[in-house]
Scaffold this motif. Structure first.
Motif, PDB file in Angstrom:
ATOM      1  N   ALA A   3     -10.223   0.855 -39.218  1.00  0.00           N
ATOM      2  CA  ALA A   3     -10.917  -0.278 -39.829  1.00  0.00           C
ATOM      3  C   ALA A   3     -11.105  -1.385 -38.800  1.00  0.00           C
ATOM      4  O   ALA A   3     -10.315  -1.536 -37.873  1.00  0.00           O
ATOM      5  N   VAL A   4     -12.154  -2.169 -38.978  1.00  0.00           N
ATOM      6  CA  VAL A   4     -12.455  -3.269 -38.085  1.00  0.00           C
ATOM      7  C   VAL A   4     -12.017  -4.552 -38.741  1.00  0.00           C
ATOM      8  O   VAL A   4     -12.574  -4.965 -39.756  1.00  0.00           O
ATOM      9  N   TRP A   9      -5.300 -12.464 -34.358  1.00  0.00           N
ATOM     10  CA  TRP A   9      -4.130 -11.670 -34.002  1.00  0.00           C
ATOM     11  C   TRP A   9      -2.865 -12.451 -34.340  1.00  0.00           C
ATOM     12  O   TRP A   9      -2.719 -13.614 -33.977  1.00  0.00           O
ATOM     13  N   SER A  10      -1.932 -11.771 -34.977  1.00  0.00           N
ATOM     14  CA  SER A  10      -0.652 -12.385 -35.315  1.00  0.00           C
ATOM     15  C   SER A  10       0.368 -12.059 -34.228  1.00  0.00           C
ATOM     16  O   SER A  10       0.175 -11.121 -33.443  1.00  0.00           O
ATOM     17  N   PRO A  11       1.479 -12.786 -34.184  1.00  0.00           N
ATOM     18  CA  PRO A  11       2.532 -12.459 -33.209  1.00  0.00           C
ATOM     19  C   PRO A  11       3.048 -11.034 -33.370  1.00  0.00           C
ATOM     20  O   PRO A  11       3.379 -10.390 -32.374  1.00  0.00           O
ATOM     21  N   ASP A  12       3.111 -10.531 -34.629  1.00  0.00           N
ATOM     22  CA  ASP A  12       3.561  -9.153 -34.842  1.00  0.00           C
ATOM     23  C   ASP A  12       2.580  -8.149 -34.233  1.00  0.00           C
ATOM     24  O   ASP A  12       2.988  -7.126 -33.662  1.00  0.00           O
ATOM     25  N   ASP A  13       1.271  -8.444 -34.383  1.00  0.00           N
ATOM     26  CA  ASP A  13       0.264  -7.560 -33.785  1.00  0.00           C
ATOM     27  C   ASP A  13       0.413  -7.519 -32.266  1.00  0.00           C
ATOM     28  O   ASP A  13       0.351  -6.446 -31.637  1.00  0.00           O
ATOM     29  N   GLY A  28       4.018   7.633 -18.579  1.00  0.00           N
ATOM     30  CA  GLY A  28       2.962   8.159 -17.716  1.00  0.00           C
ATOM     31  C   GLY A  28       1.659   8.409 -18.443  1.00  0.00           C
ATOM     32  O   GLY A  28       0.782   9.108 -17.924  1.00  0.00           O
ATOM     33  N   SER A  29       1.501   7.867 -19.635  1.00  0.00           N
ATOM     34  CA  SER A  29       0.261   8.024 -20.388  1.00  0.00           C
ATOM     35  C   SER A  29      -0.730   6.951 -19.957  1.00  0.00           C
ATOM     36  O   SER A  29      -0.440   6.113 -19.102  1.00  0.00           O
ATOM     37  N   THR A  30      -1.911   6.965 -20.565  1.00  0.00           N
ATOM     38  CA  THR A  30      -2.946   5.996 -20.212  1.00  0.00           C
ATOM     39  C   THR A  30      -2.933   4.828 -21.188  1.00  0.00           C
ATOM     40  O   THR A  30      -2.470   4.942 -22.330  1.00  0.00           O
ATOM     41  N   GLN A  31      -3.442   3.705 -20.739  1.00  0.00           N
ATOM     42  CA  GLN A  31      -3.532   2.538 -21.608  1.00  0.00           C
ATOM     43  C   GLN A  31      -4.539   2.769 -22.739  1.00  0.00           C
ATOM     44  O   GLN A  31      -4.375   2.233 -23.836  1.00  0.00           O
ATOM     45  N   LEU A  32      -5.558   3.570 -22.475  1.00  0.00           N
ATOM     46  CA  LEU A  32      -6.533   3.872 -23.525  1.00  0.00           C
ATOM     47  C   LEU A  32      -5.860   4.562 -24.700  1.00  0.00           C
ATOM     48  O   LEU A  32      -6.131   4.237 -25.864  1.00  0.00           O
ATOM     49  N   ALA A  33      -4.968   5.519 -24.395  1.00  0.00           N
ATOM     50  CA  ALA A  33      -4.230   6.188 -25.472  1.00  0.00           C
ATOM     51  C   ALA A  33      -3.362   5.191 -26.223  1.00  0.00           C
ATOM     52  O   ALA A  33      -3.222   5.269 -27.457  1.00  0.00           O
ATOM     53  N   ARG A  41      -2.466   1.786 -35.971  1.00  0.00           N
ATOM     54  CA  ARG A  41      -1.329   1.192 -36.661  1.00  0.00           C
ATOM     55  C   ARG A  41      -1.667  -0.151 -37.298  1.00  0.00           C
ATOM     56  O   ARG A  41      -1.153  -0.477 -38.373  1.00  0.00           O
ATOM     57  N   ILE A  42      -2.505  -0.948 -36.640  1.00  0.00           N
ATOM     58  CA  ILE A  42      -2.764  -2.295 -37.173  1.00  0.00           C
ATOM     59  C   ILE A  42      -4.186  -2.447 -37.705  1.00  0.00           C
ATOM     60  O   ILE A  42      -4.577  -3.546 -38.113  1.00  0.00           O
ATOM     61  N   GLY A  43      -4.957  -1.360 -37.702  1.00  0.00           N
ATOM     62  CA  GLY A  43      -6.287  -1.412 -38.295  1.00  0.00           C
ATOM     63  C   GLY A  43      -7.320  -2.124 -37.456  1.00  0.00           C
ATOM     64  O   GLY A  43      -8.146  -2.876 -37.989  1.00  0.00           O
ATOM     65  N   ARG A  44      -7.277  -1.908 -36.146  1.00  0.00           N
ATOM     66  CA  ARG A  44      -8.280  -2.512 -35.265  1.00  0.00           C
ATOM     67  C   ARG A  44      -8.862  -1.429 -34.361  1.00  0.00           C
ATOM     68  O   ARG A  44      -8.293  -0.332 -34.245  1.00  0.00           O
ATOM     69  N   THR A  45      -9.963  -1.726 -33.705  1.00  0.00           N
ATOM     70  CA  THR A  45     -10.559  -0.765 -32.783  1.00  0.00           C
ATOM     71  C   THR A  45      -9.776  -0.754 -31.474  1.00  0.00           C
ATOM     72  O   THR A  45      -9.115  -1.739 -31.108  1.00  0.00           O
ATOM     73  N   SER A  46      -9.869   0.361 -30.770  1.00  0.00           N
ATOM     74  CA  SER A  46      -9.183   0.445 -29.473  1.00  0.00           C
ATOM     75  C   SER A  46      -9.781  -0.548 -28.473  1.00  0.00           C
ATOM     76  O   SER A  46      -9.066  -1.087 -27.621  1.00  0.00           O
ATOM     77  N   ALA A  47     -11.084  -0.812 -28.602  1.00  0.00           N
ATOM     78  CA  ALA A  47     -11.726  -1.787 -27.717  1.00  0.00           C
ATOM     79  C   ALA A  47     -11.154  -3.180 -27.945  1.00  0.00           C
ATOM     80  O   ALA A  47     -10.900  -3.929 -26.996  1.00  0.00           O
ATOM     81  N   ALA A  48     -10.939  -3.528 -29.222  1.00  0.00           N
ATOM     82  CA  ALA A  48     -10.367  -4.838 -29.536  1.00  0.00           C
ATOM     83  C   ALA A  48      -8.948  -4.946 -28.997  1.00  0.00           C
ATOM     84  O   ALA A  48      -8.535  -5.988 -28.469  1.00  0.00           O
ATOM     85  N   CYS A  49      -8.190  -3.852 -29.108  1.00  0.00           N
ATOM     86  CA  CYS A  49      -6.821  -3.847 -28.602  1.00  0.00           C
ATOM     87  C   CYS A  49      -6.811  -3.992 -27.080  1.00  0.00           C
ATOM     88  O   CYS A  49      -5.999  -4.729 -26.518  1.00  0.00           O
ATOM     89  N   GLY A  50      -7.742  -3.291 -26.410  1.00  0.00           N
ATOM     90  CA  GLY A  50      -7.827  -3.398 -24.967  1.00  0.00           C
ATOM     91  C   GLY A  50      -8.211  -4.795 -24.520  1.00  0.00           C
ATOM     92  O   GLY A  50      -7.659  -5.323 -23.547  1.00  0.00           O
ATOM     93  N   PHE A  51      -9.146  -5.401 -25.207  1.00  0.00           N
ATOM     94  CA  PHE A  51      -9.563  -6.765 -24.871  1.00  0.00           C
ATOM     95  C   PHE A  51      -8.426  -7.742 -25.080  1.00  0.00           C
ATOM     96  O   PHE A  51      -8.179  -8.630 -24.241  1.00  0.00           O
ATOM     97  N   ARG A  52      -7.705  -7.591 -26.172  1.00  0.00           N
ATOM     98  CA  ARG A  52      -6.576  -8.478 -26.450  1.00  0.00           C
ATOM     99  C   ARG A  52      -5.486  -8.325 -25.394  1.00  0.00           C
ATOM    100  O   ARG A  52      -4.892  -9.311 -24.940  1.00  0.00           O
ATOM    101  N   TRP A  53      -5.221  -7.095 -24.981  1.00  0.00           N
ATOM    102  CA  TRP A  53      -4.189  -6.834 -23.978  1.00  0.00           C
ATOM    103  C   TRP A  53      -4.547  -7.468 -22.635  1.00  0.00           C
ATOM    104  O   TRP A  53      -3.736  -8.148 -22.013  1.00  0.00           O
ATOM    105  N   ASN A  54      -5.767  -7.249 -22.184  1.00  0.00           N
ATOM    106  CA  ASN A  54      -6.164  -7.729 -20.857  1.00  0.00           C
ATOM    107  C   ASN A  54      -6.377  -9.235 -20.822  1.00  0.00           C
ATOM    108  O   ASN A  54      -6.172  -9.871 -19.774  1.00  0.00           O
TER     109      ASN A  54
END
Length: 220
Positions: A3-4, A9-13, A28-33, A41-54
């Motif tokens: 889901a989008v 983003w909350s502190p728990d997210d 040794g896995s990839t960040q994309l995985a 787990r939190i109902g967001r896209t992987s792109a959104a998670c990657g953007f938030r991380w970086n």
């Protein structure tokens, strides 16, 4: 399908994103995985998670990222060592089996092999060991020659270094001598210039004498 979510983003997210990403780095896995797992787990896209991380979360976990990378390297090293040890054990078992077989051949065990074949096997065994010994001897001689060449090169470099150090010291000594001589020459020239100016001023002053009538007369 993930889901989008449009909420902030909350502190728990952020914590889940950090924990999962660090675990994937450690293993040794990839960040994309990692981003895909967090998104599920939190109902967001992987792109959104990657953007938030970086853009945000990564900056707060720089030290943890370095530790995770070190743990990954250690994990890979231990894994490689385990594989190497297993291969060595397998090789040793194979060698023991071959040795036991050839030992039986050497002792004349003809239960399963005839006498002619046993003699041939012993000859092949001895030739193999002779060839191996010769190869090892050549390698040892080659290593000894390389070591001798390295020692000679090291001795030559040390001698060259000492010679260059001696030349540098001599050059520094010559420089100091020339510099002192130059300063002395400048001082001598400065004194000579001052004496010349002083003498010129003395000669430029007019001189007078008094005649019989009491008048001053200039002396040329």
């Amino acid at each position: 399908m993930t889901a989008v979510r449009q909420d902030a983003w909350s502190p728990d997210d952020d914590l889940i994103l950090a924990e999962v990403t660090l675990r994937h780095i450690r293993e040794g896995s990839t960040q994309l995985a990692a981003f895909e797992e967090v998104g599920e787990r939190i109902g967001r896209t992987s792109a959104a998670c990657g953007f938030r991380w970086n853009s945000c979360v990564r900056k707060r976990y720089e030290d943890a990222i370095q530790i995770a990378k070190q743990q990954r390297q250690k994990r890979n090293y231990l894994k490689k060592q385990t594989v190497t040890a297993a291969s060595a054990v397998t090789s040793q078992v194979s060698s023991i089996s071959v040795f036991e077989t050839e030992e039986r051949i050497f002792k004349g065990d003809t239960n399963s092999l005839d006498e002619g074949l046993s003699v041939d096997a012993v000859i092949r065994f001895l030739r193999t060991w002779k060839s191996t010994y010769q190869d090892l001897s050549r390698q040892i001689k080659l290593f000894e020659k390389e070591m001798k060449d390295k020692e000679e090169e090291l001795f030559r470099l040390r001698s060259e270094n000492e010679r260059l150090n001696h030349e540098v010291n001599n050059a520094q000594t010559d420089y100091r001598t020339v510099n002192d001589d130059y300063k002395t020459l400048i001082q001598i020239m400065d004194r000579a210039r001052r004496l010349t100016v002083f003498s010129g001023e003395e000669e430029a002053k007019p001189r007078f004498k008094m005649d019989a009538n009491g008048n001053l007369e200039r002396i040329e």
